[in-house]
Design an enzyme around this catalytic site. Structure first.
Site, PDB file in Angstrom:
ATOM      1  N   GLN A 141      -5.658  -0.489  -0.819  1.00 55.92           N
ATOM      2  CA  GLN A 141      -4.508  -1.166  -0.317  1.00 55.92           C
ATOM      3  C   GLN A 141      -3.648  -1.708  -1.426  1.00 55.92           C
ATOM      4  O   GLN A 141      -3.974  -2.342  -2.481  1.00 55.92           O
ATOM      5  CB  GLN A 141      -4.744  -2.022   1.039  1.00 55.92           C
ATOM      6  CG  GLN A 141      -5.038  -1.050   2.002  1.00 55.92           C
ATOM      7  CD  GLN A 141      -6.583  -0.880   2.104  1.00 55.92           C
ATOM      8  OE1 GLN A 141      -7.547  -1.583   1.648  1.00 55.92           O
ATOM      9  NE2 GLN A 141      -7.048   0.049   3.005  1.00 55.92           N
ATOM     10  N   GLY A 143       0.710  -1.184   0.029  1.00 64.23           N
ATOM     11  CA  GLY A 143      -0.127   0.109   0.142  1.00 64.23           C
ATOM     12  C   GLY A 143       0.966   1.216   0.240  1.00 64.23           C
ATOM     13  O   GLY A 143       2.153   1.283   0.104  1.00 64.23           O
ATOM     14  N   ASP A 144       0.156   2.458   0.012  1.00 62.70           N
ATOM     15  CA  ASP A 144       0.895   3.634  -0.116  1.00 62.70           C
ATOM     16  C   ASP A 144       1.818   3.861  -1.235  1.00 62.70           C
ATOM     17  O   ASP A 144       2.807   4.623  -1.176  1.00 62.70           O
ATOM     18  CB  ASP A 144       1.601   3.796   1.284  1.00 62.70           C
ATOM     19  CG  ASP A 144       0.723   3.817   2.390  1.00 62.70           C
ATOM     20  OD1 ASP A 144      -0.287   4.415   2.502  1.00 62.70           O
ATOM     21  OD2 ASP A 144       0.848   2.965   3.362  1.00 62.70           O
ATOM     22  N   LYS A 195      -0.779   5.035  -5.651  1.00 60.15           N
ATOM     23  CA  LYS A 195      -1.957   4.601  -6.774  1.00 60.15           C
ATOM     24  C   LYS A 195      -3.133   5.814  -7.044  1.00 60.15           C
ATOM     25  O   LYS A 195      -3.372   5.813  -8.179  1.00 60.15           O
ATOM     26  CB  LYS A 195      -3.007   3.536  -5.851  1.00 60.15           C
ATOM     27  CG  LYS A 195      -2.275   2.316  -5.749  1.00 60.15           C
ATOM     28  CD  LYS A 195      -3.018   1.285  -5.097  1.00 60.15           C
ATOM     29  CE  LYS A 195      -3.288   1.568  -3.542  1.00 60.15           C
ATOM     30  NZ  LYS A 195      -2.477   1.576  -2.753  1.00 60.15           N
ATOM     31  N   ALA A 233      -7.984   4.062   3.973  1.00 60.10           N
ATOM     32  CA  ALA A 233      -7.228   4.205   2.915  1.00 60.10           C
ATOM     33  C   ALA A 233      -6.886   5.829   2.934  1.00 60.10           C
ATOM     34  O   ALA A 233      -7.997   6.519   3.229  1.00 60.10           O
ATOM     35  CB  ALA A 233      -7.572   3.750   1.676  1.00 60.10           C
ATOM     36  N   GLY A 234      -5.783   6.164   2.239  1.00 56.22           N
ATOM     37  CA  GLY A 234      -5.653   7.610   1.872  1.00 56.22           C
ATOM     38  C   GLY A 234      -4.847   7.856   0.879  1.00 56.22           C
ATOM     39  O   GLY A 234      -3.904   7.388   0.354  1.00 56.22           O
ATOM     40  N   HIS A 235      -5.555   8.567  -0.492  1.00 52.17           N
ATOM     41  CA  HIS A 235      -4.781   8.631  -1.608  1.00 52.17           C
ATOM     42  C   HIS A 235      -4.417  10.181  -1.760  1.00 52.17           C
ATOM     43  O   HIS A 235      -5.461  10.952  -1.672  1.00 52.17           O
ATOM     44  CB  HIS A 235      -5.653   8.217  -2.789  1.00 52.17           C
ATOM     45  CG  HIS A 235      -5.815   7.032  -3.176  1.00 52.17           C
ATOM     46  ND1 HIS A 235      -6.712   6.282  -3.725  1.00 52.17           N
ATOM     47  CD2 HIS A 235      -5.111   5.727  -2.438  1.00 52.17           C
ATOM     48  CE1 HIS A 235      -6.571   4.977  -3.800  1.00 52.17           C
ATOM     49  NE2 HIS A 235      -5.857   4.600  -3.032  1.00 52.17           N
ATOM     50  N   GLY A 250      -1.295   9.468   9.947  1.00 56.45           N
ATOM     51  CA  GLY A 250      -0.191  10.303  10.069  1.00 56.45           C
ATOM     52  C   GLY A 250       1.111   9.581  10.652  1.00 56.45           C
ATOM     53  O   GLY A 250       2.198   9.827  10.921  1.00 56.45           O
ATOM     54  N   THR A 264      -3.620   8.790   6.114  1.00 52.11           N
ATOM     55  CA  THR A 264      -4.938   8.548   6.796  1.00 52.11           C
ATOM     56  C   THR A 264      -4.818   8.919   8.473  1.00 52.11           C
ATOM     57  O   THR A 264      -5.397   9.438   9.151  1.00 52.11           O
ATOM     58  CB  THR A 264      -5.623   7.408   6.958  1.00 52.11           C
ATOM     59  OG1 THR A 264      -6.075   7.391   5.156  1.00 52.11           O
ATOM     60  CG2 THR A 264      -6.842   6.989   7.709  1.00 52.11           C
ATOM     61  N   THR A 287      -6.074   0.847  11.817  1.00 43.58           N
ATOM     62  CA  THR A 287      -6.272   2.062  12.089  1.00 43.58           C
ATOM     63  C   THR A 287      -7.319   2.470  12.941  1.00 43.58           C
ATOM     64  O   THR A 287      -7.650   3.709  13.423  1.00 43.58           O
ATOM     65  CB  THR A 287      -6.783   2.822  10.693  1.00 43.58           C
ATOM     66  OG1 THR A 287      -7.953   2.405  10.152  1.00 43.58           O
ATOM     67  CG2 THR A 287      -5.756   2.538   9.638  1.00 43.58           C
ATOM     68  N   VAL A 311       8.332  11.267 -11.071  1.00 42.88           N
ATOM     69  CA  VAL A 311       9.548  11.857 -10.449  1.00 42.88           C
ATOM     70  C   VAL A 311       9.070  12.929  -9.619  1.00 42.88           C
ATOM     71  O   VAL A 311       9.929  14.015  -9.492  1.00 42.88           O
ATOM     72  CB  VAL A 311      10.579  12.268 -11.539  1.00 42.88           C
ATOM     73  CG1 VAL A 311      11.294  11.090 -12.279  1.00 42.88           C
ATOM     74  CG2 VAL A 311      10.002  13.195 -12.549  1.00 42.88           C
TER      75      VAL A 311
END
Length: 433
Positions: free
Chosen positions: A229, A17-18, A21, A44-46, A307, A305, A134, A423
């Site tokens: 995820q 994950g992370d 995406k 989740a956090g995008h 921190g 999500t 979480t 990049v």
């Protein structure tokens, strides 16, 4: 129904994950008509940057940042209504129109207050075996779904049925909380009133996502499915039990939206140029000390999500090769290559070695046995760093030769073509190859 004429792309994480995406979905969404989320919840956090402005999305699909795109939450998602509508309101305040664009499957299950209570109590009881959840109730919501105790969006639209299901669940959940040593009390009336307050807004956005996507394909529209995820957090194929509670792989995309697998045309795996994970569980290439701190700070590796600081390590080709197989990846996108700009040398894991297995021969397949994984040491190749900034590159040939060689070596080890390299955070910093 007639054969599909549109195309369907799937974006999955190929690590823990992370991986970025949300960024890749945001870039691909420009050419899509529909963007749909197929699993996960508000855990989740995008993070997506548009015109220098940062957006952190938790439940709303990343395609919402492109005007006019239809955004769907599939039946594989567990929806937490209050933060979901707060997220929509926050987007509206920032000038993002969501009316008539964001839809929810009427078969999606809900995250309720007692799920969060149970999540906290269970995690506290695990002690040293804590998974690192979480605390947002995602696991207990999926448990209810499998145990057939769940409450779906469709149930909220029927007040009589909703009341029956809440009353039946409250009694069961209160006993579970007491067994876990929690003194929290569940108020069934309060939960009913809260959901009743969301009824009209849910009714406005509830739809049959499966039917909708099928019709869009027949109409020739372009569909983009996004996961929440990474593959190593998949309930079946991940580092169990240190996983999430849903199917994060491409198979979950089919079931989480309601499509047959033959309609999945492209399956794009997203990986960082190194490796990270949040929470507990194995991370074979983890680097502690100064090098790990440099990776974390250069990459801004803190959970979108929670921190929480992410654990960091070198790129693990064994993990990504495994993800390529279980997802049938057709291509890879590599993110955060620029984070490695400052390194004089870069390590790349090609396998593992455990002294007590096969005479210490190198393991090239990811093991199911976490004990074996913990006893194993990564086998590394050392690559020369490029020591120049890559953030201004706009095409593949702009990259330093050492950076291109590093990416090409990843491609060779994983056996999947790399079609995009990122990049930086901006849309223009994703290079097509």
């Amino acid at each position: 129904m007639q054969p599909a004429e549109g195309t369907c792309q799937v974006v999955v994480g190929a690590q823990w994950g992370d991986e970025g995406k949300g960024k890749i979905v945001d870039v691909l969404a420009e050419r899509a008509d529909v963007v749909a989320r197929f699993q996960g919840g508000s855990n989740a956090g995008h993070t997506v940057v548009v015109g220098g402005e940062e957006f952190i999305l938790h439940q709303v699909p990343s395609g919402v940042l492109h005007s006019g795109k239809q955004c769907l939450l599939g039946n594989g998602v567990v929806l937490d209504p209050e933060p979901f509508f707060e997220e929509l309101t926050a987007l509206e305040r920032r000038g993002i129109d969501t009316a008539g664009r964001v839809w929810i499957s009427n078969r999606a299950h809900l995250v309720l207050p007692y799920h969060r209570m149970l999540d906290r109590a269970a995690e506290s009881n695990r002690g040293k075996g804590a998974i690192g959840t979480t605390g947002r109730g995602i696991g207990p919501a999926y448990e209810d779904k499998i145990a057939r105790h769940g409450i779906r969006v469709a149930d909220v639209l029927d007040p009589v049925r909703l009341r029956e299901r809440i009353d039946a669940n409250v009694e069961i959940k209160q006993v579970q909380l007491e067994r876990l040593g929690s003194d929290e009390r569940i108020d069934g009336q309060q939960i009913f009133d809260q959901l009743a307050g969301f009824r009209d807004r849910l009714a406005e956005r509830a739809t049959d996502v499966s039917q909708r996507v099928a019709r869009d394909l027949v109409a020739g529209r372009q569909i983009l499915l996004e996961g929440a995820q990474g593959s190593q957090l998949d309930i079946d194929h991940g580092t169990y039990p240190y996983v999430t509670s849903s199917s994060t792989t491409a198979g979950g995309a089919a079931t989480g939206i309601g499509l047959g697998p033959k309609f999945l045309d492209q399956i794009i795996g997203v990986v960082k140029a190194y490796t990270t994970r949040v929470g507990n569980g194995p991370l074979p290439t983890e680097v502690e000390g100064p090098v790990g701190e440099v990776l974390r700070e250069a990459g801004g590796e803190y959970g979108a999500t929670t921190g929480r600081p992410r654990r960091c390590g070198w790129f693990d080709a064994v993990v990504v090769r495994y993800a390529a197989r279980v997802n049938s990846l057709t291509e890879l996108a590599v993110t955060k290559l620029d984070v490695l700009d400052g390194f004089e040398s870069i390590l790349l894991c090609t396998g593992y070695r455990a002294a007590d297995v096969d005479g210490g021969e190198e393991l090239t397949e990811f093991p199911a046995d976490l004990g074996l994984l913990e006893r194993s040491e990564p086998v590394y190749e050392e690559h020369l760093g490029w020591r120049v900034p890559t953030g201004d590159a706009r095409k593949w040939s702009d990259l330093p030769v050492e950076a291109r060689q590093y990416v090409e070596r990843i491609e060779a080890l994983v056996g999947v073509p790399i079609t995009r390299v990122s990049v930086g955070q901006g849309r223009k910093q994703v290079l097509e190859r």
